[in-house]
Design a protein around this motif. Structure first.
Motif, PDB file in Angstrom:
ATOM      1  N   GLU A  94      61.333  59.005  30.359  1.00  0.00           N
ATOM      2  CA  GLU A  94      60.639  60.184  30.884  1.00  0.00           C
ATOM      3  C   GLU A  94      59.290  60.376  30.183  1.00  0.00           C
ATOM      4  N   GLN A  95      59.322  60.267  28.858  1.00  0.00           N
ATOM      5  CA  GLN A  95      58.063  60.402  28.097  1.00  0.00           C
ATOM      6  C   GLN A  95      57.044  59.355  28.524  1.00  0.00           C
ATOM      7  N   LEU A  96      57.540  58.125  28.632  1.00  0.00           N
ATOM      8  CA  LEU A  96      56.655  57.025  29.008  1.00  0.00           C
ATOM      9  C   LEU A  96      56.114  57.229  30.430  1.00  0.00           C
ATOM     10  N   ASN A  97      56.976  57.702  31.322  1.00  0.00           N
ATOM     11  CA  ASN A  97      56.550  57.929  32.713  1.00  0.00           C
ATOM     12  C   ASN A  97      55.474  59.020  32.791  1.00  0.00           C
ATOM     13  N   ARG A  98      55.602  60.021  31.925  1.00  0.00           N
ATOM     14  CA  ARG A  98      54.594  61.095  31.897  1.00  0.00           C
ATOM     15  C   ARG A  98      53.236  60.509  31.454  1.00  0.00           C
ATOM     16  N   ILE A  99      53.287  59.658  30.453  1.00  0.00           N
ATOM     17  CA  ILE A  99      52.049  59.043  29.957  1.00  0.00           C
ATOM     18  C   ILE A  99      51.459  58.102  31.011  1.00  0.00           C
ATOM     19  N   LYS A 100      52.330  57.280  31.621  1.00  0.00           N
ATOM     20  CA  LYS A 100      51.866  56.298  32.615  1.00  0.00           C
ATOM     21  C   LYS A 100      51.194  56.979  33.804  1.00  0.00           C
ATOM     22  N   SER A 101      51.892  57.966  34.389  1.00  0.00           N
ATOM     23  CA  SER A 101      51.316  58.644  35.557  1.00  0.00           C
ATOM     24  C   SER A 101      50.094  59.458  35.131  1.00  0.00           C
ATOM     25  N   GLY A 102      50.136  59.996  33.903  1.00  0.00           N
ATOM     26  CA  GLY A 102      49.021  60.779  33.394  1.00  0.00           C
ATOM     27  C   GLY A 102      47.725  59.980  33.324  1.00  0.00           C
ATOM     28  N   LEU A 103      47.842  58.712  32.976  1.00  0.00           N
ATOM     29  CA  LEU A 103      46.651  57.846  32.905  1.00  0.00           C
ATOM     30  C   LEU A 103      45.931  57.830  34.258  1.00  0.00           C
ATOM     31  N   ILE A 104      46.723  57.719  35.340  1.00  0.00           N
ATOM     32  CA  ILE A 104      46.134  57.585  36.679  1.00  0.00           C
ATOM     33  C   ILE A 104      45.669  58.942  37.198  1.00  0.00           C
ATOM     34  N   TYR A 105      46.492  59.985  36.986  1.00  0.00           N
ATOM     35  CA  TYR A 105      46.061  61.322  37.415  1.00  0.00           C
ATOM     36  C   TYR A 105      44.780  61.748  36.684  1.00  0.00           C
ATOM     37  N   ASP A 106      44.662  61.367  35.422  1.00  0.00           N
ATOM     38  CA  ASP A 106      43.453  61.706  34.655  1.00  0.00           C
ATOM     39  C   ASP A 106      42.213  61.108  35.300  1.00  0.00           C
ATOM     40  N   VAL A 107      42.322  59.855  35.715  1.00  0.00           N
ATOM     41  CA  VAL A 107      41.174  59.218  36.372  1.00  0.00           C
ATOM     42  C   VAL A 107      40.838  59.970  37.665  1.00  0.00           C
ATOM     43  N   ILE A 108      41.859  60.297  38.440  1.00  0.00           N
ATOM     44  CA  ILE A 108      41.636  61.031  39.697  1.00  0.00           C
ATOM     45  C   ILE A 108      40.927  62.356  39.410  1.00  0.00           C
ATOM     46  N   ASP A 109      41.445  63.099  38.422  1.00  0.00           N
ATOM     47  CA  ASP A 109      40.936  64.454  38.166  1.00  0.00           C
ATOM     48  C   ASP A 109      39.560  64.461  37.504  1.00  0.00           C
ATOM     49  N   HIS A 110      39.178  63.332  36.898  1.00  0.00           N
ATOM     50  CA  HIS A 110      37.865  63.280  36.239  1.00  0.00           C
ATOM     51  C   HIS A 110      36.882  62.395  36.999  1.00  0.00           C
ATOM     52  N   SER A 111      37.152  62.176  38.286  1.00  0.00           N
ATOM     53  CA  SER A 111      36.296  61.254  39.052  1.00  0.00           C
ATOM     54  C   SER A 111      35.204  62.001  39.820  1.00  0.00           C
ATOM     55  N   GLY A 112      35.119  63.313  39.612  1.00  0.00           N
ATOM     56  CA  GLY A 112      34.091  64.092  40.309  1.00  0.00           C
ATOM     57  C   GLY A 112      34.258  64.055  41.828  1.00  0.00           C
ATOM     58  N   GLY A 113      35.482  63.956  42.292  1.00  0.00           N
ATOM     59  CA  GLY A 113      35.750  63.961  43.724  1.00  0.00           C
ATOM     60  C   GLY A 113      35.720  62.594  44.380  1.00  0.00           C
ATOM     61  N   PHE A 114      35.484  61.548  43.589  1.00  0.00           N
ATOM     62  CA  PHE A 114      35.507  60.189  44.141  1.00  0.00           C
ATOM     63  C   PHE A 114      36.928  59.843  44.590  1.00  0.00           C
TER      64      PHE A 114
END
Ligand SMILES: *Cc1c(COP(=O)(O)O)cnc(C)c1O
Length: 362
Positions: free
Chosen positions: A265-285
């Motif tokens: 569960e911890q690892l899954n939170r980190i793994k998905s977080g990596l991708i969601y972070d890119v989405i959320d910091h892409s300035g709408g890209f």
């Protein structure tokens, strides 16, 4: 050996490399028996033992005490859509469904062929972008059960918490998130999951049913459709998908080696977080499809400005060793399925690729 891809397939999905290698080693001569498991009687001591060991290990990893039947069935999760109402939807009672995506809708449609149904909640008119409220007050009077889809594979959403539905039996499709996070599964009367996302290869489907609820199942349906038949015969009433069960056994032992569900569960939170972070910091890209609080940690979905750039993203991702990133044909966009067996390195590589692609195309 050829280089393995970064496999983000939605299902059938990535399996741990260690599991594939172990199965390969045992493929021709299973544990020194002189024959392959594929050639072995399901009545043999070896298969009986494998079957029982796998059932007990699954219960243990899920944190369930005694009082549950673990059934290994065929037909995929979709067959459970029909078997659930066949077994538990009695005349005059109503089956409740919470609609949160296309698999939950399919489950609901099968029940509607067989008896009275009630849509207790739905987010369809929001294109499944969020998980709707669900409480006991929304259920029909004289309910047989309430069915939910805990993680919506195609849309990329999930229930953060198990909903409170009072005393009505709660049933969940856990296909795309079983063993990916700690849940109080004692709250459910039944859970089920096709194996090919988090448990193993396609071919076996797990149904876990509380014994006291199983007693209420219909006796007026063909024997082969009855959960009771599988329970009484320890899932050896007819020939089970033995090799798929063996593969699941290896996956479960791999989960133990990884430290169990809590570690994953911890690892899954980190793994998905990596991708969601890119989405959320892409300035709408990149635009996440699901409301932030309802996001799945297994299936991460997003869209881009238009289909042309989405197609280019998929093509370039494939040229760079990524597999399975196209969204479901019914919804389009992009989807990364980062199940238990998808390594951290694959998610890190995808996050890096997404940043680089946005820089070059933004
Ligand atoms: C994949 C999936 C299904 C369908 O499973 P089959 O084994 O193909 O029938 C059903 N429900 C959920 C949540 C799924 O992810």
């Amino acid at each position: 050996m050829t280089k393995r891809l970064y496999n983000f397939n939605p299902g059938p999905a990535a399996l741990p490399l260690e599991v594939l290698e172990e199965a390969q080693e045992q493929f021709v001569d299973y544990q020194g028996t002189g024959i392959s498991l594929l050639e072995m009687s399901h009545r043999s001591h070896t298969v009986e033992e494998l079957n029982q060991e796998t059932q007990l290990l699954l219960l243990k990893l899920l944190g369930l005490p005694s009082g549950y039947e673990v059934l290994f069935m065929g037909g995929g999760a979709s067959t459970q859509f029909a078997l659930l109402p066949l077994n538990f939807l009695n005349t005059n009672q109503t089956a409740n469904y919470a609609l949160t995506g296309s698999f939950s809708e399919k489950a609901y449609k099968e029940a509607a062929y067989l008896g009275l149904t009630h849509v207790a909640a739905s987010s369809k008119d929001q294109q499944w972008r969020s998980i709707p409220e669900l409480s006991a007050a929304q259920l029909a009077p004289d309910s047989a059960y309430i069915h939910i889809t805990m993680n919506n594979t195609i849309e990329g959403s999930r229930y953060n918490e198990i909903p409170e539905v009072g005393s009505t039996p709660l049933v969940a499709d856990l296909t795309s998130e079983i063993l990916s996070r700690k849940l109080d599964l004692e709250r459910f009367s039944m859970i089920y999951a096709g194996a090919q996302k988090n448990l193993g290869p396609a071919g076996v489907t797990v149904a876990i049913i509380r014994e006291d609820w199983l007693e209420k199942a219909s006796k007026k349906i063909p024997e082969i459709m009855r959960y009771e038949t599988f329970a009484k015969n320890k899932s050896l009433f007819n020939t089970p998908p033995v090799h798929a069960i063996y593969m699941m056994n290896l996956v479960l032992k791999w989960v133990v080696n990884k430290g169990g569900v809590e570690q994953l569960e911890q690892l899954n939170r980190i793994k998905s977080g990596l991708i969601y972070d890119v989405i959320d910091h892409s300035g709408g890209f990149y635009n996440g499809i699901i409301e932030v609080n309802d996001r799945s940690h297994m299936n991460i979905t997003w869209r881009m400005a238009n289909e042309g750039i989405e197609r280019r993203f998929i093509e370039e991702s494939e040229a760079n060793g990524f597999e399975g990133l196209a969204g479901h044909r019914s919804v389009g966009g992009l989807r990364a399925s980062a199940y238990n067996a998808v390594p951290f390195e694959a998610c890190q590589a995808l996050a890096d690729f997404m940043v680089d692609f946005a820089r070059r195309n933004g």
